[in-house]
Design an enzyme around this catalytic site. Sequence first.
Site, short mmCIF file in Angstrom:
data_model
loop_
_atom_site.label_atom_id
_atom_site.label_comp_id
_atom_site.label_asym_id
_atom_site.label_seq_id
_atom_site.Cartn_x
_atom_site.Cartn_y
_atom_site.Cartn_z
N GLU A 1 39.32 36.65 38.98
CA GLU A 1 40.76 36.55 39.29
C GLU A 1 41.52 37.53 38.42
OE1 GLU A 1 42.80 32.54 39.24
OE2 GLU A 1 44.47 33.73 38.45
N HIS B 1 45.73 31.94 45.28
CA HIS B 1 46.22 32.18 43.92
C HIS B 1 47.59 31.53 43.75
CE1 HIS B 1 47.96 34.43 40.55
NE2 HIS B 1 46.71 34.60 40.16
N ASP C 1 41.58 36.08 34.30
CA ASP C 1 43.01 36.19 34.57
C ASP C 1 43.62 37.37 33.81
OD1 ASP C 1 45.22 35.51 36.05
OD2 ASP C 1 45.27 33.43 35.38
#
Length: 341
Positions: free
Chosen positions: A9, A178, A304
Amino acid sequence: MTYVRIATEEAFAPPELFQRYRALLDSGWNADPGFCSLMGFYLTSQSPRIAEVAARLQDLGELRLRDMDETGIAKQIISLTAPGVQIFDSPTAVDLARSANDQLAEAVRKHPERFAGLAAIAPQNPPAAAQELERGVRQLGLKGAIINSHTGGEYLDDPKFWEIFEAAEALDVPIYLHPTSPPPAMIGPFIERGLDGAIFGFAVETGLHMLRIIVSGALDRFPNLKIVAGHLGEALPYWMFRIDFMHSRMVAANRYASVNKLMRKPSEYLRETFYVTTSGMAWEPPILYAQSVLGVDRVLYAMDYPYQFVPEEVKVTDDLPIPEADKQKLYQLNAERVFRL
Ligand code: 1DF
Ligand code: MN
């Protein structure tokens, strides 16, 4: 070490996207207070940390590769940062998604061993979104789509969006659901206490979105759809028992016309359609918990980057008290399978 680390991600933003965000904010547009709060902050903050985040978001080359080398990340699965194109008018969104996908695909072509990408799409125009997903996968070699939760306050359980599910299922690629800021109808009490962003509002919004998809019955129509959620499933794994219990009661009582009878329990869809990633959740107890209730095949590593680029955090996953084979699933094999790398 028997695994390589794949982070699933990881965000980027072409300079053009920031320019469009800035233009929207400067125009006095404030139809989405969550967006204005979040991007207003990122685009005006003078703090050196935020300048670094912005520089990293815009880099698809040496800076990113150096950060990956320093943290031992072999490969990033990169996607357009939230809220992507989802706040723009439909023609702008469709154009920007195409251009972002072309740029991402170009970076992946330059560094095929280090980068993979997800396609940005514009749910504002469902047929164009389905088409862009197909172009992204078939022509650009992207590995799925990213959707940043609600679009203009609308959720994917609305059948008008289902051709996106149909395309993802037909292409056998996942949709990464997301987070984004809660929509106007929900944001008031969050923003009053600064809770609208990644601290909590994102998770409430996105967990709600997951649950809406589950209880709508959409997944009975798309049994082979794969949805990936970050932040260890946006708290839903913790709620499974109570959701199953209350859902069965509500169906039995016929309390809401909109609560459908489902083929399976809500928790079964969570276990069978969804995969979760560890983005932003570098903490041993909930990672082990997610593995225990969803299965070790359903939990994937994510960092992230660059929002939560904290090199020491990799050690948390490296040191998990689990068999080496399960660590390899977490870091590598699950990502290779789900995204068909
Ligand atoms: C933040 C976090 C911002 C995430 C994001 O997009 C984002 C943040 C603007 O920390 O402000 O995608 N995140 O995924 O956790
Ligand atoms: Mn993120």
